[in-house]
Design a protein around this motif. Sequence first.
Motif, short mmCIF file in Angstrom:
data_model
loop_
_atom_site.label_atom_id
_atom_site.label_comp_id
_atom_site.label_asym_id
_atom_site.label_seq_id
_atom_site.Cartn_x
_atom_site.Cartn_y
_atom_site.Cartn_z
N ASP A 1 0.96 -1.22 0.17
CA ASP A 1 -0.30 -0.30 -0.12
C ASP A 1 1.35 1.30 -0.08
OD1 ASP A 1 -2.41 -1.56 0.12
OD2 ASP A 1 -2.24 -1.39 2.40
N ALA A 2 1.93 1.35 0.90
CA ALA A 2 3.09 2.33 1.17
C ALA A 2 3.20 2.08 -0.60
CB ALA A 2 4.16 2.17 1.57
N ARG A 3 4.08 1.35 -1.33
CA ARG A 3 4.51 1.64 -2.08
C ARG A 3 3.08 2.31 -3.50
NH1 ARG A 3 8.94 -0.88 -4.04
NH2 ARG A 3 10.29 -1.61 -2.12
N GLN A 4 2.38 1.94 -3.62
CA GLN A 4 1.37 2.17 -4.87
C GLN A 4 0.67 3.96 -4.44
OE1 GLN A 4 -1.35 -0.86 -3.84
NE2 GLN A 4 -1.12 -2.06 -5.47
N SER A 5 1.20 4.21 -2.88
CA SER A 5 0.56 5.04 -3.09
C SER A 5 1.28 6.29 -2.45
CB SER A 5 -0.23 5.37 -0.88
OG SER A 5 0.67 4.98 -0.33
N ASN A 6 2.65 5.96 -2.81
CA ASN A 6 3.83 6.37 -2.04
C ASN A 6 4.09 8.09 -1.49
OD1 ASN A 6 5.74 6.28 -4.41
ND2 ASN A 6 5.50 8.57 -5.60
N ARG A 7 3.44 6.84 -0.46
CA ARG A 7 2.89 7.74 1.22
C ARG A 7 3.85 7.44 1.73
NH1 ARG A 7 -2.78 10.29 1.35
NH2 ARG A 7 -2.45 11.98 -0.34
N PRO A 8 4.74 7.34 3.49
CA PRO A 8 4.96 5.99 4.04
C PRO A 8 3.64 5.85 4.87
CG PRO A 8 4.89 8.22 4.34
CD PRO A 8 5.05 8.98 3.23
N ASN A 50 11.92 6.21 1.95
CA ASN A 50 11.78 6.78 2.95
C ASN A 50 10.74 6.00 3.54
OD1 ASN A 50 11.83 6.13 6.04
ND2 ASN A 50 12.81 8.78 6.43
N ARG A 51 9.98 5.02 4.06
CA ARG A 51 8.69 4.61 3.93
C ARG A 51 8.55 4.52 5.66
NH1 ARG A 51 9.11 3.36 -1.36
NH2 ARG A 51 10.49 1.41 -0.68
N TYR A 52 8.89 5.21 6.30
CA TYR A 52 9.02 4.96 8.02
C TYR A 52 9.88 5.99 8.53
CZ TYR A 52 13.06 2.18 5.93
OH TYR A 52 14.04 1.80 5.60
N PRO A 53 9.52 7.05 7.79
CA PRO A 53 9.86 8.59 8.87
C PRO A 53 9.97 9.20 10.00
CG PRO A 53 7.97 9.19 7.55
CD PRO A 53 8.32 8.13 7.30
N PHE A 54 8.78 8.36 10.33
CA PHE A 54 8.93 8.22 11.88
C PHE A 54 9.69 7.34 13.42
CE2 PHE A 54 6.02 5.33 10.08
CZ PHE A 54 6.18 4.11 10.65
N GLY A 108 6.99 12.69 -7.52
CA GLY A 108 6.35 13.47 -6.86
C GLY A 108 6.69 13.43 -5.18
N VAL A 109 7.75 12.83 -4.67
CA VAL A 109 8.24 13.60 -3.51
C VAL A 109 9.55 13.49 -3.54
CG1 VAL A 109 5.76 12.45 -2.37
CG2 VAL A 109 8.00 11.06 -2.91
N PRO A 110 10.29 13.99 -2.41
CA PRO A 110 11.10 14.58 -2.08
C PRO A 110 11.74 12.93 -2.12
CG PRO A 110 10.49 15.93 -0.98
CD PRO A 110 9.57 14.98 -1.33
N MET A 111 13.22 12.65 -2.31
CA MET A 111 13.89 11.12 -2.15
C MET A 111 15.57 11.41 -2.73
SD MET A 111 12.84 8.91 -5.58
CE MET A 111 11.59 8.66 -5.19
N LYS A 112 16.12 10.28 -2.09
CA LYS A 112 17.75 10.23 -2.24
C LYS A 112 18.12 9.79 -2.97
CE LYS A 112 18.49 11.27 2.88
NZ LYS A 112 19.26 10.99 3.82
N VAL A 113 19.54 10.37 -3.63
CA VAL A 113 20.18 9.32 -4.91
C VAL A 113 21.37 9.46 -4.43
CG1 VAL A 113 18.44 10.31 -6.95
CG2 VAL A 113 20.49 11.99 -6.25
N GLU A 114 21.78 8.25 -4.55
CA GLU A 114 23.25 8.00 -4.57
C GLU A 114 23.83 7.84 -5.94
OE1 GLU A 114 22.54 5.67 -0.54
OE2 GLU A 114 22.91 4.21 -1.94
#
Length: 251
Positions: free
Chosen positions: A12-19, A130-134, A83-89
């Motif tokens: 669900d988190a991947r489909q919604s692009n939300r953590p 980051n799917r678990y920022p909390f 659509g959201v900030p993310m990190k690149v390496e």
Amino acid sequence: MPNSHLTQLLIDARQSNRPLDRESPFQIPVTADEADAVQVAVIRHFGPIAGYKVFQVEDREGCWGAIPAPRVMDATSEPVNVGVPMKVEAEIAFRFKEDLPARGNGNAYTAEEVWAAVGEAFAAFELLDNRYPFLSAPDPLFVRADSMGNYGLVCGMGVSDWRERVKADVGVKLEIAGRRVVDQHGGHPAGDPAHPLTWLANALAGTDHPIKAGDVVTTGAFGGGHTVRPGERAVAEIEGFAAIEFTCGAA
């Protein structure tokens, strides 16, 4: 069997692009095998496994994250609409030209055998979400269940004479929105970026998803992960390879 509740939460988190929701209870895997079962079930929901990220140093045990085929992307000038900030390496990745299944005699693959099965190497961006920022210090097995935070892999132009180009002291530069954030020689966590390939090949050989021809594998970052926001462009130059760029687009 994978933890079905955690598997569904990650899908669900991947489909919604939300953590993940802080209030959603879930059970953290208790073994590496359980964590791997979760991530494989999640990835296969989105398509066949087409690649891996791997972390492994010296002769120590490593860990891996699977990447689904739709998230193994060729570098183009078109934005990737996340659509959201993310990190690149900035990384060096490898594409295999041969299958590496389990052997009937049970013998492990040597480094020379694994490297001979590699068809090309290229500069790449690993995209991290980051799917678990909390969670300030997430459990390593939870991270492993989430494919080690992988969102996808952006692949540059490959070269077949990769062995002479992949070295411990390779020069790397990374710019994001015109800001230089990495400028160094070497610094790969494994030293030689090709080193973790052998451990991974042997770790996967006994599973139902061994390395196969066409799979891509990325082995770790030079200079760590750096945030890229919608509308920003990242450009990496890795000595011996074509430069690569990635634009973070709106959803």
